[in-house]
Design an enzyme around this catalytic site. Structure first.
Site, PDB file in Angstrom:
ATOM      1  N   LYS A 292       0.857  -1.186   0.000  1.00 29.00           N
ATOM      2  CA  LYS A 292       0.000   0.000   0.000  1.00 29.00           C
ATOM      3  C   LYS A 292       0.895   1.239   0.000  1.00 29.00           C
ATOM      4  O   LYS A 292       1.845   1.321   0.770  1.00 29.00           O
ATOM      5  CB  LYS A 292      -0.911  -0.048   1.238  1.00 29.00           C
ATOM      6  CG  LYS A 292      -2.189   0.724   1.074  1.00 29.00           C
ATOM      7  CD  LYS A 292      -3.249   0.348   2.075  1.00 29.00           C
ATOM      8  CE  LYS A 292      -4.395   1.356   1.988  1.00 29.00           C
ATOM      9  NZ  LYS A 292      -5.564   0.991   2.782  1.00 29.00           N
ATOM     10  N   GLU A 378     -19.833  -5.245   9.525  1.00 30.37           N
ATOM     11  CA  GLU A 378     -20.785  -4.429  10.292  1.00 30.37           C
ATOM     12  C   GLU A 378     -21.860  -5.284  10.954  1.00 30.37           C
ATOM     13  O   GLU A 378     -22.276  -5.006  12.081  1.00 30.37           O
ATOM     14  CB  GLU A 378     -21.426  -3.385   9.375  1.00 30.37           C
ATOM     15  CG  GLU A 378     -20.499  -2.233   8.981  1.00 30.37           C
ATOM     16  CD  GLU A 378     -19.514  -2.573   7.867  1.00 30.37           C
ATOM     17  OE1 GLU A 378     -19.643  -3.672   7.263  1.00 30.37           O
ATOM     18  OE2 GLU A 378     -18.613  -1.755   7.593  1.00 30.37           O
ATOM     19  N   ARG A 406     -25.701  -1.730   6.485  1.00 29.21           N
ATOM     20  CA  ARG A 406     -25.382  -3.145   6.322  1.00 29.21           C
ATOM     21  C   ARG A 406     -25.952  -4.005   7.444  1.00 29.21           C
ATOM     22  O   ARG A 406     -26.089  -5.209   7.306  1.00 29.21           O
ATOM     23  CB  ARG A 406     -23.858  -3.339   6.352  1.00 29.21           C
ATOM     24  CG  ARG A 406     -23.132  -2.980   5.108  1.00 29.21           C
ATOM     25  CD  ARG A 406     -23.022  -4.209   4.229  1.00 29.21           C
ATOM     26  NE  ARG A 406     -22.657  -3.842   2.879  1.00 29.21           N
ATOM     27  CZ  ARG A 406     -21.458  -4.026   2.338  1.00 29.21           C
ATOM     28  NH1 ARG A 406     -20.508  -4.584   3.052  1.00 29.21           N
ATOM     29  NH2 ARG A 406     -21.225  -3.678   1.107  1.00 29.21           N
TER      30      ARG A 406
HETATM   31  C1  LIG Z   1     -19.037  -1.713   4.179  1.00 29.58           C
HETATM   32  C2  LIG Z   1     -17.818  -0.853   4.345  1.00 29.58           C
HETATM   33  N1  LIG Z   1     -17.217  -0.788   5.536  1.00 29.58           N
HETATM   34  C3  LIG Z   1     -16.125  -0.019   5.683  1.00 29.58           C
HETATM   35  C4  LIG Z   1     -15.632   0.692   4.640  1.00 29.58           C
HETATM   36  C5  LIG Z   1     -14.464   1.615   4.836  1.00 29.58           C
HETATM   37  N2  LIG Z   1     -13.282   1.135   4.132  1.00 29.58           N
HETATM   38  C6  LIG Z   1     -12.963   1.561   2.909  1.00 29.58           C
HETATM   39  S1  LIG Z   1     -11.557   0.920   2.301  1.00 29.58           S
HETATM   40  C7  LIG Z   1     -11.351   0.013   3.704  1.00 29.58           C
HETATM   41  C8  LIG Z   1     -10.161  -0.893   3.817  1.00 29.58           C
HETATM   42  C9  LIG Z   1     -10.145  -1.871   2.714  1.00 29.58           C
HETATM   43  O1  LIG Z   1      -9.015  -2.662   2.805  1.00 29.58           O
HETATM   44  P1  LIG Z   1      -8.593  -3.513   1.549  1.00 29.58           P
HETATM   45  O2  LIG Z   1      -9.781  -4.139   0.945  1.00 29.58           O
HETATM   46  O3  LIG Z   1      -7.510  -4.412   1.962  1.00 29.58           O
HETATM   47  O4  LIG Z   1      -8.089  -2.432   0.501  1.00 29.58           O
HETATM   48  P2  LIG Z   1      -6.733  -1.567   0.569  1.00 29.58           P
HETATM   49  O5  LIG Z   1      -7.134  -0.220   1.050  1.00 29.58           O
HETATM   50  O6  LIG Z   1      -5.778  -2.244   1.477  1.00 29.58           O
HETATM   51  O7  LIG Z   1      -6.254  -1.549  -0.823  1.00 29.58           O
HETATM   52  C10 LIG Z   1     -12.365   0.251   4.622  1.00 29.58           C
HETATM   53  C11 LIG Z   1     -12.453  -0.345   5.961  1.00 29.58           C
HETATM   54  C12 LIG Z   1     -16.311   0.599   3.419  1.00 29.58           C
HETATM   55  N3  LIG Z   1     -15.937   1.295   2.357  1.00 29.58           N
HETATM   56  N4  LIG Z   1     -17.382  -0.190   3.293  1.00 29.58           N
END
Ligand SMILES: Cc1ncc(C[n+]2csc(CCOP(=O)(O)OP(=O)(O)O)c2C)c(N)n1
Ligand SMILES: CC(=O)[C@@H](O)[C@H](O)COP(=O)(O)O
Ligand SMILES: [Mg+2]
Length: 645
Positions: A292, A378, A406
């Site tokens: 990242k 969630e 959710r």
């Molecule tokens: C239902 C939901 N919960 C929380 C989020 C907030 N959120 C957005 S990106 C993320 C992290 C995602 O991690 P990953 O899938 O590993 O992607 P990366 O950022 O590491 O590329 C979170 C918790 C969201 N967008 N949707």
């Protein structure tokens, strides 16, 4: 090395001859494979330049530059479908698919959206923003192609964080049992927004360390063929075969052909592997390992900070902070949580993967044993709270309004129906600005209001927010406090301020003829508007239970009522007021101000409010329009007066 020039601002900007020649993936595919690393470098630099000026999601996009190039290079997009999970990593995809010149408008009014959006481009196959939908959507597309007899590859790209959600597993479970062609790419950067949590994350770590046996079916062997640097994995596989004691990958157990892990920043590997899996039949899961923030030192070093950023100085990485009006509601919540936890050992805090965004960082450090980050889950977060409450603990679930959507059934069935003592700190209630419609907390008042046993509060200012949290926490049953993104009017906190009497609002300005019943963030602009027309303003405080006495008193002493809320008009707090009026036989004109029956696109929060008529001047315009149509004119002293016939 890329050429560098100095822009007017003195910021190093990079020449990008290759990237500038790419107006669509077709142009990319016309390049030779040997040019791709140079395109990757130009793309990465352009991404950093853009986001340094606009703000937005940075670290995730930097990590998928090679993957994005590989996908558009190898697959025939848009005929082949790429479904991005969450979509916060899709800026490189946007840059390559005809939106390069508009990236300076990113997340601004009428500009490029921060997430894939079907109405924006044919390359945006699925609208996203919320996580863990990609495999379901991709499976739907793959099944549709099969039904229609169309040949195409459908590819879901999901991160290791997003993989923690139930939805992702529901989809894998379904897909794994089907006769279907589907590619899932697991982009494993060992990060969610914060470090990832849970057993799945541990499983992925074991896969990376080679401690899990990959069965290396024929397909996987051919997918990795010709990759000398992956020979060590094959060696390990043989070792494992000897012992046959290691568990196989979860994905194989679910019916997927598991391929990887491969280095997601090795352009050659990415392209070769994608080519190899392109024509493989069935369900295949490619595990790629990325970093990242890749290629930008500040973001690599602090991926959580650079997950989503304000504009920043490209040279130093220093974030440009806007003028702060004072602590945000999120910070008020975080401070209260620590204080309340220090006083009551039964308090436990829960976040579904939003520790920083929800203001739980200090709490997680001070009370690590009472802090639960459950990952992007969630539904689980809410039912977990229910279980904890059953045993006498007092859980506080910190959750964004739009993500609470959710967990609706869990809120009703697992918490409220059993009248369990769970406090919900619902952040981002109302419009949220640049993230746009996917993240707007437009509906929480409407969807929680019908739930029996719920207490629902919306603070008008920071101190009231703290009082409401205390009120909800002391109440032995489900209670929620919903507050907006950002800061409030700037009222100082009194840590000793008492809890509020449940179901009581207060008149904050006495005027005549018009009364504005304002909820939460709308109290301040309502007060400002009311000054000009001498209207009464009530801070209603509670959406449930409503202050019926106050509503009836205002109805009896005024000629026109207004309700105003930063929530959908449909079913919201104003609807509750209307129900109260009619059930008590009051016939009074009542105008409802709030979010209209449409989605509000990304823009600055103030622009969004203005577009909905919810800033002070919009509210005033509504008040004046009613005065006009009721035949009232305004005297010079601001007092409304009956127009002479
Ligand atoms: C239902 C939901 N919960 C929380 C989020 C907030 N959120 C957005 S990106 C993320 C992290 C995602 O991690 P990953 O899938 O590993 O992607 P990366 O950022 O590491 O590329 C979170 C918790 C969201 N967008 N949707
Ligand atoms: C993509 C995503 O869901 C989060 O990164 C979200 O954009 C965070 O929003 P806040 O900036 O309001 O915390
Ligand atoms: Mg990740």
């Amino acid at each position: 090395m890329p050429h560098r020039t100095l822009s007017d601002s003195g910021v190093a900007s990079h020449r990008r001859p290759l990237l500038d020649s790419i107006d669509s993936p077709r142009d990319l595919r016309a390049l030779s494979e040997s040019q791709l690393p140079e395109v990757a470098s130009e793309l990465r630099n352009f991404l950093i330049e853009c986001v340094s000026q606009t703000g937005g999601h940075l670290a995730a996009g930097l990590g998928v530059v090679e993957l994005t190039l590989g996908l558009h290079y190898v697959f025939d997009t848009p005929a082949d479908r790429i479904v991005w999970d969450v979509g916060h990593q899709a800026y490189p995809h946007k840059i390559l698919t005809g939106r390069r010149d508009r990236m300076c408008t990113l997340r601004q009014k009428d500009g490029v959206s921060g997430f894939p959006k079907r109405s924006e481009s044919e390359y945006d196959t699925f609208g996203v923003g919320h996580s863990s939908t990609s495999i379901s959507a991709a499976l739907g597309m793959a099944l549709a192609a099969k039904q229609k007899g169309e040949r195409r590859t459908v590819i879901a790209v999901i991160g290791d964080g997003a993989l923690s959600a139930g939805m992702a597993f529901e989809a894998l479970n379904h897909a794994g049992s089907m006769d279907i062609d589907l590619v899932v790419i697991l982009n494993d950067n060992e990060m969610s927004i914060s470090p990832p949590v849970g057993a799945i994350s541990n499983h992925l770590a074991r896969l990376l360390s080679g401690k899990v046996y990959t069965s290396m079916r024929e397909g996987s062997k051919s997918a990795l063929a010709g990759m000398p640097h992956l020979r060590h994995l094959v060696g390990r596989w043989e070792e494992h075969m000897k012992g046959m004691l290691m568990p196989s990958t979860l994905f194989e157990e679910l019916g997927f052909n598991y391929i990887g892990p491969i280095d997601g920043h090795d352009m050659g590997s990415v392209v070769r592997t994608l080519r190899n899996i392109k024509d493989m039949p069935g369900q295949r899961l490619l595990h790629i390992v990325t970093k990242k923030g890749r290629g930008y030192e500040p973001a690599e070093g602090q991926p959580t900070t650079y997950h989503g950023v304000t504009p920043f100085d490209q040279r130093t990485g220093e974030l440009r902070k806007g003028k702060s009006k004072g602590p945000s509601y999120t910070q008020i919540f975080g401070g209260w949580l620590c204080d309340a936890a220090a006083e009551d050992a039964r308090l436990v805090g829960i976040t579904p993967a939003m520790c920083e965004g929800s203001g739980l960082t200090a709490f997680s450090k001070r009370f690590p044993d009472r802090f639960f980050d459950v990952g992007i889950a969630e539904q689980h977060a809410v039912t977990l709270a229910a279980g904890l409450a059953c045993e006498g603990l007092k859980p506080v679930v910190a959750i964004y309004s739009s993500f609470l959507q959710r967990a609706y059934d869990q809120l009703i069935h697992d918490v409220a129906l059993q009248n369990l003592d769970v406090t919900f700190a619902v952040d981002r209630g109302g419009l949220v600005g640049a993230d746009g419609a996917t993240h707007a907390g437009s509906f929480d008042l409407s969807f929680t209001r019908p739930i029996p046993n719920m207490i629902i509060m919306a603070p008008a200012d920071e101190n009231e927010c703290r009082q409401m949290l205390k009120t909800g926490f002391e109440h032995e049953g489900p209670a929620m406090v919903r507050y907006p993104r950002g800061s409030g009017p700037g009222v100082a906190i009194d840590p000793k301020a008492p809890a509020l009497p449940i179901g009581r609002g207060e008149v904050v300005r006495r005027g005549q003829r018009l009364a504005v019943l304002a909820f939460g963030s709308m109290v301040a602009p309502a007060l400002e508007a009311a000054e000009s027309v001498d209207a009464t303003v009530a801070n209603m405080r509670f959406v449930k239970p409503l202050d019926t006495d106050l509503i009836l008193e205002l109805a009896d002493s005024h000629e026109i009522l207004f309700t105003v809320e930063e929530n959908a008009i449909a079913g919201g707090a104003g609807s509750a007021v209307a129900e109260t009026l009619s059930s008590h036989g009051r016939v009074v004109r009542c105008i409802h101000l709030g979010l209209p029956d449409r989605y509000i696109d990304h823009a600055d929060h103030r622009e969004q409010l203005a577009a909905c008529g919810l800033d002070a001047s919009g509210i005033l315009a509504s008040l004046r329009a009613e005065l006009e149509s009721a035949g009232w004119t305004q005297q010079d002293d601001g007092e409304p007066a009956r127009r002479h016939a």
